[in-house]
Scaffold this motif. Structure first.
Motif, PDB file in Angstrom:
ATOM      1  N   ALA A 189      41.001  44.870  46.571  1.00  0.00           N
ATOM      2  CA  ALA A 189      42.088  44.259  46.228  1.00  0.00           C
ATOM      3  C   ALA A 189      40.969  43.569  44.713  1.00  0.00           C
ATOM      4  N   LEU A 190      39.996  44.674  44.423  1.00  0.00           N
ATOM      5  CA  LEU A 190      39.391  44.182  43.386  1.00  0.00           C
ATOM      6  C   LEU A 190      39.924  44.772  42.248  1.00  0.00           C
ATOM      7  N   GLY A 191      39.903  43.920  41.240  1.00  0.00           N
ATOM      8  CA  GLY A 191      40.739  44.445  39.759  1.00  0.00           C
ATOM      9  C   GLY A 191      42.230  44.067  39.629  1.00  0.00           C
TER      10      GLY A 191
ATOM     11  N   VAL B 251      46.848  39.849  42.681  1.00  0.00           N
ATOM     12  CA  VAL B 251      46.332  39.265  44.108  1.00  0.00           C
ATOM     13  C   VAL B 251      45.128  38.569  43.526  1.00  0.00           C
ATOM     14  N   ARG B 252      44.821  38.825  41.854  1.00  0.00           N
ATOM     15  CA  ARG B 252      43.566  37.589  40.774  1.00  0.00           C
ATOM     16  C   ARG B 252      44.057  36.839  40.969  1.00  0.00           C
ATOM     17  N   THR B 253      44.706  35.239  41.819  1.00  0.00           N
ATOM     18  CA  THR B 253      43.752  34.280  41.858  1.00  0.00           C
ATOM     19  C   THR B 253      43.280  33.905  42.073  1.00  0.00           C
ATOM     20  N   TRP B 254      42.670  32.644  41.667  1.00  0.00           N
ATOM     21  CA  TRP B 254      41.157  31.859  42.432  1.00  0.00           C
ATOM     22  C   TRP B 254      40.814  32.772  43.645  1.00  0.00           C
ATOM     23  N   PHE B 255      42.012  31.727  44.602  1.00  0.00           N
ATOM     24  CA  PHE B 255      41.556  32.703  45.989  1.00  0.00           C
ATOM     25  C   PHE B 255      42.447  33.981  46.799  1.00  0.00           C
ATOM     26  N   PRO B 256      41.612  35.244  47.149  1.00  0.00           N
ATOM     27  CA  PRO B 256      42.329  36.194  46.896  1.00  0.00           C
ATOM     28  C   PRO B 256      43.506  35.561  48.998  1.00  0.00           C
TER      29      PRO B 256
END
Lengths: 508, 312
Positions: A107-109, A113-118
């Motif tokens: 999920a990194l970067g 999925v770069r919503t606030w809470f993945p």
């Protein structure tokens, strides 16, 4: 991941040039990879393979030349751009954060999925499904640091695929695997290629390049030495291209005639500063006139074993005897006095003082002894004469013995280290990865020196992760797995299959 | 059960909470910096400059919240300044941090005299007042623990929860942890380790600045030279004791607050123990914590190591 099945773009690279200051790592390198093709970049250490890969990953910029993907010239100015272009990297040293889970690592970067809470649970399910499709079993909820090396590698591949890689670049993917694990990787690569992925397979190992690739580009000293179809060539031809001539590596001949044991290691156990058990009841012995190799995948306790023997790490159980004399936890200097010589694994970290001269490095172990010092003052004449002799004896190529050793090539640095160790005519030589990172000429020289020590009646403990080297030089092989000895094999019984099983922890 | 309602106990509990807030905020800030891989020794200086700028802003404007805001802002700017040395110039983070602390000690003392002269009458402001919760404040134990404090205290406790959300649940926290553990890996994934470290150190400075301001505009209403008196260093110890987790840090800070409250009360008792030894109590506790907990345990792998972009 439907884009995997779309017509994947081919990558072509034309006349690439990458230079670091005066050192040209890649000069005028061109090659092209087709979708669905496994393309080997083959070359010795230092031939420029990794440099090329870093340019593809956007981690450095070529000074000249162009990279085309799908016929379009592109500028890869960073990892994000590389990803956008569909380039996925599997680095030799894995780029996983050990304290995060597999799903978090992926999920990194990632913008998706770069919503606030993945939503990591959903991501984990997707990852598991993606892995299953290509036979890449991963547990997306496990901590990356707790996985075996082989599964970390699978995670790296899945990570690249999840990010939509259509061009997958693998840097020395088998370097950290047992032969069996490597064999299990190849069908995965085949099925990825069958799905249309273009795969760049970087390696210095001839046999696996023959086994898995469709085409081969051979690099030598930063240039393309040849480009071949795997089906239309043979190992001998490739080897000649790699080396630029016929070089045969030395091979141990004649049956062992071991004398009295010069090194005895008795049930050695060691726990490191982080509380991890690194060695457990390791026993071995090396006789005079014998080469005993310690084989195993990197990081299974080899370095700890060597450092415990020479006195750099303190084992908490067991004993080390040199020629029958107890040397457990004795200072390094006592070992040297007892005839022990050590070629450390990490040349830059432990073997040389990079900014000091070749002369000072050559006498480093004995600088304070009467031979090189009197009344606390150094004897310049003797020191320089010794360095000059060493340089001549061991064929070190340099401008002056007063130049900093760090400015020499890796092979020449290692010759100084070897010369320093052997000039004392040691009875016992502990050599850890002595040929790592050397070109084939320097490798052959180093290996022949080890054989000479054996012929002269010294005991040699050779710790190496290169199975070929171990098979060529050793009288006996001790296999380490997770700090334990899983088997001892005599020369008459060497077989790659069995060593592979022992390296994976199956005890004989 | 008489003692539960005892005013001495109630006072002790309330004081423990009050005294723990400055180090709690600084430690929370330190957590962000350390998780990103930067050892922020400069917490002490950031507290002190927040303490000073918060005080002087309130003194001039009469607005307590403006003072808190300025302390946060100045703390963040101080954090960016430290990050320039620690991240961009890749200086030794310990040396830079200590130099920074000494600088802030001088800067705050100098400007304080510039503003108020060096007379004996120290200027005062009216600090934040406790919120009146009515009967809730009278509940034994819970009352002094939770319902006798000023707004800044409740903001601090909310920041602990916020810190937990960011660190443990959000993608931002994930990125910060990745950069602190394995910056090379983060970079290959398109994250910018340099920018993330700058941001983390700035947040760290902002929180430390607020923690410092708490001393002047909430706890006392005055500013004194070296008012933080090593609380920034104590915060570093608290980070280790609290395992760099917001709730762990909260518990550890309360422990230190209690130690401080205890020694203040012990000074009033005819115990015969010299005053200086009592004052030492929190600091001795710090040394004990550092001695018994291995400093590397659970620390981010890249903590204190400068990162060179594209290097390696």
């Amino acid at each position: 991941m439907s884009q995997l099945n779309e017509a994947a773009a081919a990558v072509a690279r034309r006349n690439i040039r990458v230079a670091f200051g005066p050192v040209v790592a890649n000069d005028d390198v061109s090659f092209a990879v087709e979708p669905g093709e496994i393309h080997a970049l083959l070359g010795e250490n230092g031939a420029g393979k990794t440099t090329l890969m870093r340019a593809l990953a956007g981690l450095l910029q070529p000074q000249a030349g162009s990279i085309e993907i799908g016929g379009q010239p592109v500028v890869i100015d960073g990892p994000l751009e590389a990803r956008r272009l569909g380039i996925g990297m599997v680095h030799q040293h894995f780029m996983l954060v050990p304290t995060l889970t597999v799903a978090e690592n992926i999920a990194l970067g990632l913008r998706e999925v770069r919503t606030w809470f993945p939503r990591l649970d959903q991501l984990a399910d997707e990852i598991d499904a993606l892995g299953a499709r290509y036979g890449l079993a991963v547990n997306a909820r496990a901590l990356a640091g707790e996985l075996s090396v082989a599964s970390q590698q699978r995670v790296e591949i899945v990570k690249a695929l999840y990010r939509g890689a259509k061009i997958l670049v693998l840097d020395e993917p088998t370097a950290v695997l047992t032969p069996q694990e490597a064999a299990a990787l190849f069908p995965v690569l085949r099925s990825l290629a069958a799905a249309g992925t273009a795969i760049v397979f970087i390696s210095h190992k001839l046999n696996e390049v023959m086994a898995v690739t469709d085409r081969i580009t051979v690099l030598r000293r930063g240039k393309v030495a040849g480009s071949l179809r795997t089906a239309e060539t043979e190992p001998r031809e490739i080897a000649r291209l790699m080396v630029g001539g016929e070089v045969t590596l030395p091979q141990l001949e004649g049956m062992p005639t071991p004398g009295r044991p010069l090194l005895e290691v008795d049930r050695l156990g060691l726990t490191d500063a982080r509380g991890v058990r690194r060695l457990e009841a390791v026993s071995l012995s090396v006789g005079a006139g014998e080469i005993v190799a310690v084989a195993g995948v990197d990081g299974n306790g080899q370095q700890e074993l060597a450092e415990a023997i020479v006195g750099l790490q303190r084992p908490d159980t067991g004993r080390v005897l040199i020629d029958g004399v107890e040397m457990t936890n004795r200072p390094v200097a006592e070992g040297i006095a007892a005839g022990l010589a050590h070629i450390p694994e990490d040349r830059h970290r432990t073997a040389i003082f990079e900014r000091m001269s070749v002369t000072d490095n050559a006498v480093a172990e004995e600088a304070g002894r009467p031979r090189f010092a009197r009344w606390g003052m150094r004897r310049r004449g003797e020191t320089q004469a010794f360095a000059a002799q060493l340089v001549a004896d061991y064929d070190v190529r340099l401008g002056s013995v007063e130049q900093a050793i760090g400015s020499l090539s890796g092979g020449n640095q290692q010759k100084v280290v070897l010369g320093r160790a052997l000039s004392r005519d040691p009875r016992l030589l502990v050599a850890v990865q002595p040929t790592r990172g050397l070109d084939i000429g320097a490798t052959a020289f180093l290996q022949s020196q080890l054989l000479q020590r054996r012929a002269a009646g010294a005991a040699v403990l050779l710790i190496s992760t290169e199975l070929d080297e171990v098979l060529a030089l050793a009288d006996r092989i001790v296999v380490l797995f997770k700090g334990r000895v899983t088997g001892v094999v005599a020369r008459a019984d060497f077989s790659v299959e069995q060593l592979g099983l022992l390296m994976a922890g199956r005890t004989a | 059960m008489e003692f539960l309602a005892d005013p001495v106990l109630a006072g002790f509990i309330a004081a423990s909470v009050r005294l723990s807030i400055p180090i709690l905020l600084a430690a929370l800030g330190g957590m962000f910096a350390e998780k990103s891989g930067v050892l922020n020794i400069g917490l002490e200086g950031m507290m002190l400059i927040g303490c000073f700028t918060g005080f002087i802003t309130v003194h001039w404007s009469g607005n307590l919240w403006l003072g808190a805001g300025v302390a946060v802002l100045i703390g963040a700017i101080a954090g960016l300044g430290l990050a320039f040395y620690a991240v961009t110039l890749r200086s030794n983070q310990v040396v830079v941090g200590i130099a920074f602390n000494l600088l802030m000690l001088g800067v705050s003392a100098y400007f304080f005299r510039l503003a108020f002269g060096s007379g004996t009458a120290s200027p005062r402001i009216t600090p934040f007042a406790p919120i009146d919760f009515g009967p809730l404040g009278e509940i034994p134990i819970l009352g002094p623990l939770l319902f006798q404090h000023d707004p800044l205290t409740y903001l601090s406790l909310a920041l602990v929860v916020g810190g937990w959300l960011v660190m443990q649940r959000s993608t931002i926290g994930l990125s910060i942890k990745a950069v602190g553990e394995h910056p090379e890996a983060a970079e290959t994934l398109g994250l910018d380790p340099i920018a993330i470290r700058y941001a983390a150190v700035a947040v760290s400075g902002a929180l430390a600045g607020l923690g410092g301001a708490f001393l002047s505009i909430s706890a006392t209403g005055v500013f004194l030279d070296n008012m933080t008196a090593g609380r920034g260093y104590i915060a570093l110890a608290i980070l280790i004791l609290g395992r760099r987790h917001p709730f762990g840090v909260l518990v550890a800070a309360l422990l230190f607050g209690a130690a401080e409250a205890l020694q203040l009360r012990a000074q009033l008792l005819p115990s015969g123990v010299p005053l200086q030894f009592l004052i030492m109590l929190p600091y001795v506790l710090t040394i004990v914590v550092l001695a018994v907990s291995s400093t590397r345990s659970g620390a981010p792998a890249a903590l204190g190591q400068p990162y060179e972009k594209g290097g390696g």
